[in-house]
Design an enzyme around this catalytic site. Sequence first.
Site, mmCIF file in Angstrom:
data_model
loop_
_atom_site.group_PDB
_atom_site.id
_atom_site.type_symbol
_atom_site.label_atom_id
_atom_site.label_comp_id
_atom_site.label_asym_id
_atom_site.label_seq_id
_atom_site.Cartn_x
_atom_site.Cartn_y
_atom_site.Cartn_z
ATOM 1 N N LYS A 184 82.692 39.586 55.045
ATOM 2 C CA LYS A 184 82.704 41.035 55.288
ATOM 3 C C LYS A 184 82.253 41.811 54.051
ATOM 4 O O LYS A 184 81.571 42.835 54.165
ATOM 5 C CB LYS A 184 84.092 41.488 55.744
ATOM 6 N N ILE B 156 92.934 46.922 64.204
ATOM 7 C CA ILE B 156 92.645 47.536 65.501
ATOM 8 C C ILE B 156 93.263 46.651 66.587
ATOM 9 O O ILE B 156 93.211 45.418 66.489
ATOM 10 C CB ILE B 156 91.106 47.630 65.712
ATOM 11 N N TYR C 44 86.653 35.037 55.511
ATOM 12 C CA TYR C 44 86.381 36.296 56.236
ATOM 13 C C TYR C 44 86.106 37.437 55.248
ATOM 14 O O TYR C 44 85.166 38.225 55.438
ATOM 15 C CB TYR C 44 87.612 36.594 57.095
HETATM 16 P P1 NAI Z 1 87.203 39.859 69.380
HETATM 17 O O1 NAI Z 1 87.476 38.450 68.966
HETATM 18 O O2 NAI Z 1 88.058 40.492 70.423
HETATM 19 O O3 NAI Z 1 85.677 40.039 69.795
HETATM 20 C C1 NAI Z 1 84.636 39.449 69.084
HETATM 21 C C2 NAI Z 1 83.497 39.209 70.041
HETATM 22 O O4 NAI Z 1 82.426 38.572 69.324
HETATM 23 C C3 NAI Z 1 83.902 38.266 71.181
HETATM 24 O O5 NAI Z 1 83.415 38.784 72.390
HETATM 25 C C4 NAI Z 1 83.203 36.974 70.815
HETATM 26 O O6 NAI Z 1 82.862 36.169 71.925
HETATM 27 C C5 NAI Z 1 81.967 37.494 70.107
HETATM 28 N N1 NAI Z 1 81.359 36.472 69.265
HETATM 29 C C6 NAI Z 1 81.976 35.658 68.380
HETATM 30 N N2 NAI Z 1 81.093 34.822 67.820
HETATM 31 C C7 NAI Z 1 79.886 35.103 68.379
HETATM 32 C C8 NAI Z 1 78.587 34.580 68.215
HETATM 33 N N3 NAI Z 1 78.343 33.567 67.361
HETATM 34 N N4 NAI Z 1 77.577 35.120 68.925
HETATM 35 C C9 NAI Z 1 77.797 36.139 69.800
HETATM 36 N N5 NAI Z 1 79.008 36.670 70.002
HETATM 37 C C10 NAI Z 1 80.045 36.158 69.298
HETATM 38 O O7 NAI Z 1 87.259 40.684 68.028
HETATM 39 P P2 NAI Z 1 87.355 42.266 67.747
HETATM 40 O O8 NAI Z 1 88.690 42.530 67.213
HETATM 41 O O9 NAI Z 1 86.850 43.041 68.883
HETATM 42 O O10 NAI Z 1 86.333 42.344 66.525
HETATM 43 C C11 NAI Z 1 85.000 42.842 66.612
HETATM 44 C C12 NAI Z 1 84.441 42.992 65.213
HETATM 45 O O11 NAI Z 1 85.274 43.855 64.460
HETATM 46 C C13 NAI Z 1 84.406 41.664 64.429
HETATM 47 O O12 NAI Z 1 83.261 41.640 63.613
HETATM 48 C C14 NAI Z 1 85.663 41.745 63.585
HETATM 49 O O13 NAI Z 1 85.563 40.947 62.433
HETATM 50 C C15 NAI Z 1 85.701 43.217 63.271
HETATM 51 N N6 NAI Z 1 87.008 43.725 62.890
HETATM 52 C C16 NAI Z 1 88.097 43.661 63.733
HETATM 53 C C17 NAI Z 1 89.294 44.178 63.323
HETATM 54 C C18 NAI Z 1 90.502 44.167 64.198
HETATM 55 O O14 NAI Z 1 91.586 44.550 63.702
HETATM 56 N N7 NAI Z 1 90.447 43.774 65.443
HETATM 57 C C19 NAI Z 1 89.466 44.779 62.000
HETATM 58 C C20 NAI Z 1 88.276 44.794 61.203
HETATM 59 C C21 NAI Z 1 87.094 44.288 61.648
#
Ligand code: NAI
Length: 250
Positions: A161, A190, A157
């Site tokens: 990133k 988050i 990851y």
């Molecule tokens: P989440 O797991 O709740 O949402 C991620 C979304 O991306 C889901 O709806 C999933 O179905 C979709 N997804 C995954 N693979 C996919 C693909 N191949 N094609 C289309 N859609 C796909 O995660 P969250 O927490 O909302 O994260 C969103 C972004 O923020 C991610 O890139 C994550 O790495 C980043 N992030 C999150 C943090 C956190 O603390 N939650 C911190 C730093 C970054």
Amino acid sequence: MQLDLTGKVALVTGGGRGIGRAIAQALAAAGAVVVVNYRGNAATADETVATISAAGGTATMVQADVADGTAVEGLVKATITAHGRLDILVNNAGITRDTLLMRMRDEDFDQVVGTNLRGVFLCTRAVLRQMSKQRNGRIINIASVIGIIGNAGQTNYAAAKAGIIGFTRATAREIAARNVTVNAVAPGFIATEMTDALTDDTRKAILARIPLGRLGQPAEVAQLVTFLASDAAAYITGQTFTIDGGMVMQ
Ligand code: NAI
């Protein structure tokens, strides 16, 4: 500051839940027509669209796996055909497959890099022709503070990133002459389903490292993304903005 995105068309990848959903809602609240991309779960994407419609905004949903080049071309084509333009791309879709490096399987690495980094490459490449033609565009890539400071158990990851941050800078230089800006947002921890999976001990250890003493909210990340997507951010490109309660200060 009033951020007005009226007349703009935005595509948010992985918009079915979490940070992506909050971004889709915020862009729509600022007046953009939003295309919510999802991979597998149509029900949650539908919920995102429904909350936007209920709030008086406009949104549609399109299925595509961002790691699949043909699907991504179809997603962008569908967006432009339906709405006539594409002004804002938010590369939000992401996954984790955490494990220590010595135990990491090839597929743990490939899947995380495939969605988080290759997905950003595929979606960005797919929108550039349209944005160049429009001589206007905003690309916002969701990275992570883990790509800056690293984290044990997340080598895949962190690599993906950190790759997004380099990709953001190179793309920003390449496309600046066409008035397309490219920036990255690096959230800390988050409160989403991704962080719900943390154990209580890990959560405690994390909170001890956050000066503001709490996890961030998806809506707080969404406000920053909305600013970067707006005309107010016209002179900002190639940057990475941490939003992490003060965890990483540089
Ligand atoms: P989440 O797991 O709740 O949402 C991620 C979304 O991306 C889901 O709806 C999933 O179905 C979709 N997804 C995954 N693979 C996919 C693909 N191949 N094609 C289309 N859609 C796909 O995660 P969250 O927490 O909302 O994260 C969103 C972004 O923020 C991610 O890139 C994550 O790495 C980043 N992030 C999150 C943090 C956190 O603390 N939650 C911190 C730093 C970054």
